[in-house]
Motif scaffolding. Structure first.
Motif, PDB file in Angstrom:
ATOM      1  N   UNK A  23     -72.625  33.389   8.297  1.00  0.00           N
ATOM      2  CA  UNK A  23     -72.857  32.638   7.061  1.00  0.00           C
ATOM      3  C   UNK A  23     -72.830  33.621   5.907  1.00  0.00           C
ATOM      4  N   UNK A  24     -72.059  33.312   4.892  1.00  0.00           N
ATOM      5  CA  UNK A  24     -72.019  34.185   3.717  1.00  0.00           C
ATOM      6  C   UNK A  24     -72.317  33.328   2.489  1.00  0.00           C
ATOM      7  N   UNK A  25     -73.582  33.346   2.034  1.00  0.00           N
ATOM      8  CA  UNK A  25     -73.969  32.464   0.926  1.00  0.00           C
ATOM      9  C   UNK A  25     -73.262  32.800  -0.384  1.00  0.00           C
ATOM     10  N   UNK A  26     -72.587  33.970  -0.421  1.00  0.00           N
ATOM     11  CA  UNK A  26     -71.918  34.371  -1.666  1.00  0.00           C
ATOM     12  C   UNK A  26     -70.425  34.074  -1.654  1.00  0.00           C
ATOM     13  N   UNK A  27     -69.964  33.472  -0.556  1.00  0.00           N
ATOM     14  CA  UNK A  27     -68.537  33.139  -0.480  1.00  0.00           C
ATOM     15  C   UNK A  27     -68.274  31.869  -1.281  1.00  0.00           C
ATOM     16  N   UNK A  28     -67.502  31.977  -2.368  1.00  0.00           N
ATOM     17  CA  UNK A  28     -67.204  30.773  -3.167  1.00  0.00           C
ATOM     18  C   UNK A  28     -65.707  30.528  -3.286  1.00  0.00           C
ATOM     19  N   UNK A  29     -64.885  31.585  -3.097  1.00  0.00           N
ATOM     20  CA  UNK A  29     -63.415  31.498  -3.177  1.00  0.00           C
ATOM     21  C   UNK A  29     -62.951  31.267  -4.612  1.00  0.00           C
ATOM     22  N   UNK A  30     -61.740  31.770  -4.848  1.00  0.00           N
ATOM     23  CA  UNK A  30     -61.288  31.835  -6.235  1.00  0.00           C
ATOM     24  C   UNK A  30     -60.506  30.634  -6.738  1.00  0.00           C
ATOM     25  N   UNK A  31     -60.619  29.497  -6.068  1.00  0.00           N
ATOM     26  CA  UNK A  31     -59.846  28.343  -6.520  1.00  0.00           C
ATOM     27  C   UNK A  31     -60.822  27.219  -6.864  1.00  0.00           C
ATOM     28  N   UNK A  32     -60.475  26.437  -7.893  1.00  0.00           N
ATOM     29  CA  UNK A  32     -61.436  25.463  -8.424  1.00  0.00           C
ATOM     30  C   UNK A  32     -61.655  24.231  -7.553  1.00  0.00           C
ATOM     31  N   UNK A  33     -60.681  23.944  -6.655  1.00  0.00           N
ATOM     32  CA  UNK A  33     -60.729  22.626  -6.021  1.00  0.00           C
ATOM     33  C   UNK A  33     -61.667  22.491  -4.836  1.00  0.00           C
ATOM     34  N   UNK A  34     -62.258  23.574  -4.394  1.00  0.00           N
ATOM     35  CA  UNK A  34     -63.010  23.480  -3.143  1.00  0.00           C
ATOM     36  C   UNK A  34     -64.296  22.658  -3.263  1.00  0.00           C
ATOM     37  N   UNK A  35     -64.586  21.961  -2.185  1.00  0.00           N
ATOM     38  CA  UNK A  35     -65.854  21.233  -2.031  1.00  0.00           C
ATOM     39  C   UNK A  35     -66.343  21.507  -0.610  1.00  0.00           C
ATOM     40  N   UNK A  36     -67.637  21.477  -0.417  1.00  0.00           N
ATOM     41  CA  UNK A  36     -68.229  21.660   0.929  1.00  0.00           C
ATOM     42  C   UNK A  36     -67.768  22.981   1.578  1.00  0.00           C
ATOM     43  N   UNK A  37     -67.110  22.880   2.735  1.00  0.00           N
ATOM     44  CA  UNK A  37     -66.824  24.091   3.523  1.00  0.00           C
ATOM     45  C   UNK A  37     -65.804  25.026   2.872  1.00  0.00           C
ATOM     46  N   UNK A  38     -66.152  26.307   2.806  1.00  0.00           N
ATOM     47  CA  UNK A  38     -65.151  27.331   2.468  1.00  0.00           C
ATOM     48  C   UNK A  38     -65.244  28.424   3.536  1.00  0.00           C
ATOM     49  N   UNK A  39     -64.106  29.042   3.856  1.00  0.00           N
ATOM     50  CA  UNK A  39     -64.128  30.089   4.886  1.00  0.00           C
ATOM     51  C   UNK A  39     -63.106  31.177   4.589  1.00  0.00           C
ATOM     52  N   UNK A  40     -63.367  32.327   5.147  1.00  0.00           N
ATOM     53  CA  UNK A  40     -62.380  33.415   5.127  1.00  0.00           C
ATOM     54  C   UNK A  40     -62.463  34.121   6.468  1.00  0.00           C
ATOM     55  N   UNK A  41     -61.337  34.642   6.940  1.00  0.00           N
ATOM     56  CA  UNK A  41     -61.347  35.396   8.197  1.00  0.00           C
ATOM     57  C   UNK A  41     -60.938  36.838   7.896  1.00  0.00           C
TER      58      UNK A  41
END
Ligand code: HAM
Length: 426
Positions: free
Chosen positions: A254-272
């Motif tokens: 879990x990474x509470x600071x992961x927000x990703x650089x695109x405006x459209x995201x809602x709910x789940x975001x992930x990076x590998x």
């Protein structure tokens, strides 16, 4: 070497023949895995209306503010080289009425993307992505499955020590309240933030959370976390995703600071990532998330969706650093050497006969010297060299030379293709 007059544009690369194998192998794995999970291929134009990205990717993003390659056409429209695939795919989904088909629509694509970035290792101005979208399904099992697919692709490419970082950034129900909380916390410390983050405070305070500057990270580490302020629906959704990931035993953090650089995201975001120091430096191999509001924003009905993309160059750089071998294209088993104009003519025809039965034959028709041709045959390490000279042409024969044992044999020209088929099968 003298510097050539013309060079490739900054941050853009030639993919030389020796690197093509990496691309081919990765695309093969991606497509095989995507097909297994029921995805269909879609290609969209590399240029789209600039407004599509402004609205889709989002005006507050670095991509739209700083990184787009935009041109004005002769018709005075503004078009942009795609900085990412998602808005173009959703445009195509709407334009072709795919919302009337049984949902979800699962699409994959691959190809170049363009961002005007500061070039560095793993960050280019032209790079390649493999992209997946599942449009028309809001179930948390799909989130887990999309993550699993990217994880499986990377594992199949033989990357190890992979880690999925995951977070939920809520939705329009809960995010506004959290944003307010975060903003008031950050404002009380704004003098200690970097210049970019002070701008982000005005435009999108969430982006402060993933700033890489040390002084900002120190402030962020004490900030309220989205995960503690999710509405019931987002909370249940996220819990569901994590339970599915546990079920398939996928390693995540879990990474509470992961927000990703695109405006459209809602709910789940992930990076590998590759979970090593070099892996962190390289940046995410793959990233994505749910975007339940984008289809409506681009003019469609309320449609839930999720997707992700993988950066091919970063994957290749990781493979190379690990010295993981990709299969080299095999050398041809036969070299066809010719001597004299008549032999050259016959050889041209003979080569076609081999092509029809799918036997690879190397040649050097531009060369006249037999010695030079045999040197190439040697270098290629072929099993057999076929020799066609004046005498052979007149007698309608050809010499087969077994390169390993050095034995030569003359056969009828018309029988040589069959004969080689037999010998290569053994
Ligand atoms: P992204 O995180 O911007 O997401 O890009 C996905 C991947 O592309 C990254 O994880 C990285 O491997 C690679 N990448 C991004 N920028 C560069 C660059 N300048 N040079 C080299 N590689 C790079 C997206 O693009 C979203 N459209 C993913 C998505 C699809 N979300 C939902 N659906």
């Amino acid at each position: 070497m003298k510097k050539p007059k013309f060079q490739r544009p900054t941050g853009m690369h030639d993919i030389l023949p020796e690197d093509q194998g990496y691309f081919q192998k990765i695309y093969n794995v991606c497509e095989t895995v995507a097909n297994f999970y029921g995805f269909k291929k879609i290609d969209t134009p590399i240029l789209e209306d600039t407004a599509l990205y402004e609205k889709g990717t989002g005006l507050a993003t670095d991509i739209v503010q700083k990184q787009m390659f935009t041109l004005r056409t002769k018709g005075r429209n503004y078009l942009t080289l795609r900085p990412e695939f998602t808005p173009g795919i959703i445009r195509a989904y709407l334009e072709h009425g795919m919302q009337t088909l049984p949902q979800p629509i699962k699409l994959y694509s691959s190809g170049p993307a363009f961002r005007y970035e500061h070039p560095q290792a793993g960050r280019y101005r032209q790079f390649h992505q493999f992209n997946l979208e599942v449009i028309g399904d809001g179930n948390s099992v799909i989130d887990a499955q999309v993550i699993q697919i990217f994880y499986n692709i990377l594992t199949e490419i033989k990357l190890k020590k992979l880690i999925v970082e995951i977070n939920s950034i809520g939705d329009n129900q809960c995010r506004p309240y959290y944003k307010k909380l975060l903003l008031s916390y950050l404002k009380s410390r704004d003098l200690s933030l970097c210049v970019d983050c002070r701008r982000r405070l005005r435009e999108n305070p969430l982006r402060v959370l993933d700033c890489k500057e040390e002084k900002c990270q120190r402030i962020v580490s004490q900030a309220p976390q989205m995960i503690d302020h999710l509405c019931q629906e987002c909370h249940d959704h996220f819990k569901g995703v994590l339970e599915f990931l546990d079920e398939i035993e996928l390693p995540y953090r879990l990474n509470p600071y992961l927000v990703r650089g695109l405006d459209y995201y809602t709910k789940t975001v992930f990076e590998i990532f590759e979970d090593t120091e070099e892996g962190r430096k390289m940046g995410s191999l793959s990233g994505g998330g749910r975007y339940d509001a984008l289809v409506k924003l681009l003019g469609g009905e309320d449609t839930k969706a999720i997707g992700g993309a993988m950066g091919i160059e970063r994957v290749i750089a990781t493979i190379k650093s690990k010295k993981i071998k990709t299969q080299k294209p095999s050398n041809p088993p036969i070299f066809l050497a010719q001597l004299g104009i008549m032999a050259k003519r016959k050889s041209l025809k003979l080569l076609e006969d081999f092509r029809k039965v799918k036997i690879q034959v190397a040649e050097s028709f531009g060369r006249d010297s037999l010695k030079a041709q045999l040197k190439i045959a040697d270098r290629l390490g072929v099993k057999y060299t076929l020799l066609l000279g004046q005498k052979e042409v007149l007698e309608e024969t050809i010499i087969i030379r077994d390169m390993k044992i050095g034995r030569q044999e003359t056969v009828k020209l018309e029988k040589v293709v069959r004969e080689m088929q037999k010998r290569l099968k053994k």
